[in-house]
Design an enzyme around this catalytic site. Sequence first.
Site, PDB file in Angstrom:
ATOM      1  CG  HIS A 181     -17.835  18.857 -85.605  1.00 47.63           C
ATOM      2  ND1 HIS A 181     -16.258  19.487 -86.492  1.00 47.63           N
ATOM      3  CD2 HIS A 181     -18.500  18.920 -85.440  1.00 47.63           C
ATOM      4  CE1 HIS A 181     -17.555  20.587 -87.271  1.00 47.63           C
ATOM      5  NE2 HIS A 181     -18.566  20.561 -87.562  1.00 47.63           N
TER       6      HIS A 181
ATOM      7  CD  GLU B 191     -28.547   7.746 -62.437  1.00 46.70           C
ATOM      8  OE1 GLU B 191     -28.888   8.426 -62.478  1.00 46.70           O
ATOM      9  OE2 GLU B 191     -27.840   7.845 -61.584  1.00 46.70           O
TER      10      GLU B 191
ATOM     11  CD1 TRP C 256     -21.366   5.096 -51.700  1.00 44.18           C
ATOM     12  CD2 TRP C 256     -19.686   6.166 -52.063  1.00 44.18           C
ATOM     13  NE1 TRP C 256     -21.070   5.060 -52.760  1.00 44.18           N
ATOM     14  CE2 TRP C 256     -20.309   5.281 -53.212  1.00 44.18           C
ATOM     15  CE3 TRP C 256     -18.921   6.935 -51.831  1.00 44.18           C
ATOM     16  CZ2 TRP C 256     -18.987   6.082 -54.506  1.00 44.18           C
ATOM     17  CZ3 TRP C 256     -17.798   7.145 -52.354  1.00 44.18           C
ATOM     18  CH2 TRP C 256     -17.931   7.276 -53.968  1.00 44.18           C
TER      19      TRP C 256
ATOM     20  NE  ARG D 137     -27.386   9.917 -47.075  1.00 45.94           N
ATOM     21  CZ  ARG D 137     -27.348  10.956 -46.888  1.00 45.94           C
ATOM     22  NH1 ARG D 137     -28.577  11.379 -46.833  1.00 45.94           N
ATOM     23  NH2 ARG D 137     -26.304  11.684 -46.584  1.00 45.94           N
TER      24      ARG D 137
ATOM     25  CE  LYS E  67     -32.008  10.802 -55.398  1.00 46.11           C
ATOM     26  NZ  LYS E  67     -32.424  11.111 -56.912  1.00 46.11           N
TER      27      LYS E  67
ATOM     28  CG  ASN F 278     -22.111  11.759 -44.737  1.00 51.23           C
ATOM     29  OD1 ASN F 278     -21.233  11.351 -45.304  1.00 51.23           O
ATOM     30  ND2 ASN F 278     -22.869  12.387 -44.602  1.00 51.23           N
ATOM     31  N   GLY F 279     -18.170  12.067 -44.177  1.00 51.15           N
ATOM     32  CA  GLY F 279     -17.310  13.017 -44.456  1.00 51.15           C
ATOM     33  C   GLY F 279     -16.252  12.380 -44.740  1.00 51.15           C
TER      34      GLY F 279
ATOM     35  CB  CYS G  45     -21.389   7.162 -44.969  1.00 47.80           C
ATOM     36  SG  CYS G  45     -20.559   6.617 -45.493  1.00 47.80           S
TER      37      CYS G  45
ATOM     38  CE  LYS H  89     -31.779   9.935 -64.238  1.00 47.05           C
ATOM     39  NZ  LYS H  89     -32.070  11.204 -64.876  1.00 47.05           N
TER      40      LYS H  89
ATOM     41  CD  GLU I  35     -31.746  13.440 -67.145  1.00 45.51           C
ATOM     42  OE1 GLU I  35     -30.408  14.091 -66.675  1.00 45.51           O
ATOM     43  OE2 GLU I  35     -31.569  13.372 -66.033  1.00 45.51           O
TER      44      GLU I  35
HETATM   45  O1  M6R Z   1     -28.977  16.263 -55.577  1.00 49.71           O
HETATM   46  P1  M6R Z   1     -28.445  16.821 -55.977  1.00 49.71           P
HETATM   47  O2  M6R Z   1     -29.247  17.509 -57.748  1.00 49.71           O
HETATM   48  O3  M6R Z   1     -27.580  18.047 -56.037  1.00 49.71           O
HETATM   49  O4  M6R Z   1     -28.357  16.241 -57.445  1.00 49.71           O
HETATM   50  C1  M6R Z   1     -26.837  16.350 -57.987  1.00 49.71           C
HETATM   51  C2  M6R Z   1     -26.322  14.712 -58.756  1.00 49.71           C
HETATM   52  O5  M6R Z   1     -25.917  14.019 -58.011  1.00 49.71           O
HETATM   53  C3  M6R Z   1     -27.976  14.202 -59.241  1.00 49.71           C
HETATM   54  O6  M6R Z   1     -28.324  14.814 -59.822  1.00 49.71           O
HETATM   55  C4  M6R Z   1     -27.211  12.837 -60.658  1.00 49.71           C
HETATM   56  O7  M6R Z   1     -26.476  13.111 -61.585  1.00 49.71           O
HETATM   57  C5  M6R Z   1     -28.231  11.807 -60.492  1.00 49.71           C
HETATM   58  N1  M6R Z   1     -27.997  10.724 -59.699  1.00 49.71           N
HETATM   59  C6  M6R Z   1     -28.634  11.392 -61.824  1.00 49.71           C
HETATM   60  O8  M6R Z   1     -29.596  10.728 -61.962  1.00 49.71           O
END
Ligand code: M6R
Length: 589
Positions: free
Chosen positions: A489, A473, A74, A27, A584, A100-101, A2, A470, A466
């Site tokens: 395996h 996501e 959120w 966010r 984010k 938020n929380g 949030c 990507k 990675e």
């Molecule tokens: O702000 P941070 O680097 O701690 O965030 C960690 C993950 O939430 C962040 O890297 C997430 O995996 C990304 N959205 C990936 O692109």
Amino acid sequence: MCGIRGYIGDEDAPPLLYNGLKRMEYRGYDSAGIATISDAKMLVKKDTGKVTEINNKLDFLSMRGNIGIAHTRWATHGGVTRENAHPHASCGLEVAVIHNGIIENYRSLMENLMAEGHHFNSQTDSEIIAHLLEKHYKAYEDEKQAVLKTASDLKGSFAFLAIFTANPNMIIGARKDAPLVIGVGKQGNFLASDILAFIDYTDKVLFLDNREIAIVKGRDMQVYTFEGKPVEKEVTQVAWEAKDTSKEAFAHYTTKEIHEQPQTLKAALYQDPNKVQEFCSAIERAKHIHITACGTSYHVGLILRNLLARLAKIRSDATLSSEFSHDAELIERDCLVIAISQSGETADLLFAVSEAKKRGGEVLSILNAVGASLDRESKLSLYINCGPEIGVAATKSFTGQLILVYLLIFTLLNDTRRLADLRDIWKAVEEVLKMEDKVVEVAKKYKECNDFYFVGRSLHLPIALEGALKLKELAYNHAEGMAGGELKHGTLALIEEGTPVVVLNPEDETYQEMLSNASEMKARGAKIIGVSNRPHEIYDDFIQIPTVDELLYPLVEVVPLQMLAYHTAVLRQRDPDYPRNLAKSVTVK
Ligand code: M6R
């Protein structure tokens, strides 16, 4: 998760709050709302959907008042409904709250309040805060006591802001395990989850620490601990500028941020040599090193572990922060924890860090957001200086963290030749960015494939992970990153005619073995997308990267994978900046 934002000052609050809501879209959210006070009356407008859609329906800008609070939600407790959207008001609309929380004890608090005659309009844990504030404000007739008592009633994590019709010149805020910062503007003050919410208006920031409350009355601002002790706060000027948050000529923030990497790589290397040395000395002194991070930042952690072991012969482990607490009993008293994060606000990471500190560990961090919670928990932080990253996908922050990892390792080894190579690596990244047309061609060819595999060995394995992350996501294609040696395996069973496999294969010690892996997969019908400095007939599609020092390939080869995910998302009509269900900054555990 949030996003919260408040304003009090000389200007009309609604446009400032509305712009702030749009700023906080990155966010992640499912509903949004604003509350203001005008002529001693509370006005609340909120709904589900995107900020602009809600505004089209409710016209936030028609609201009045020089004070207000705004929220992007959120959902954690309670579905995505108008009632569950914030702000939440107390029974008589005397108090409005955004939060938020997660409030863990909300059920028992709610039962008590209902027994006292309060009625609730939502299924959220957050609404409880409005009723508690109303109750305590009536009892104490003093805002400080009301907030302190409310904060002490709550178990869990929270950053909340509240406004009161009884005192329309005041915003109160409190934070425990969720971020809250204050922006000190010329015409008024802002309170928000992060600096980006107000960077267009002020770069002067005051960071609240955990277990602190703020009472902002007009231009006057007081901060207290949860025990009620006044705290003197320093105003910090942050280096981010409003222009950093514009998309410029790019279609999306994500592509802008991918293309910024030649500059951000250079910026990450602007470090105080004494701090870098201090970081390295702590690594050398440490008896036990634990690296911890989440998501993309964790992939950087895996490379750090690999390089420490291979080059510096230093043993460490890299643990996902969300798994850290399960191993917490194994944390040694004299350990060094290296925490890696873009935001410095990821809840799992902060929890891991606090577990380690409780056990006597020392925390050093690599992060982007100066002044974030992680920064304040760390003995020493190195900042990657890549500016605000707005796209939900980590791109420039990944390469920023990674180049700092190399800087540390080469400094540790006093490897001046490689330090010089590192300073020039941005040129190779610039070259790779010129391969975008080729990447688009590959994206067009494979965009509808249900399963992608990314394969690499050694330093390329975290890049394979990675690349897969990507693509999942941003484009929502299922993707898996894996070690070349692991194919036999199990995963080989999934390779069939036309399965796209991205093979990370620059010329280094893994080259021949990866070619063998590629031919095993090709023999089973896979389409091999080679990412290498050297062409080979085995590749069905080839994305050429420049030849660089063999240790530095991860910094270069990740860029086409970022572009591949971005273009696949665009071709599939996804919104790459705001992928579904994601935020984010993951500020809840
Ligand atoms: O702000 P941070 O680097 O701690 O965030 C960690 C993950 O939430 C962040 O890297 C997430 O995996 C990304 N959205 C990936 O692109």
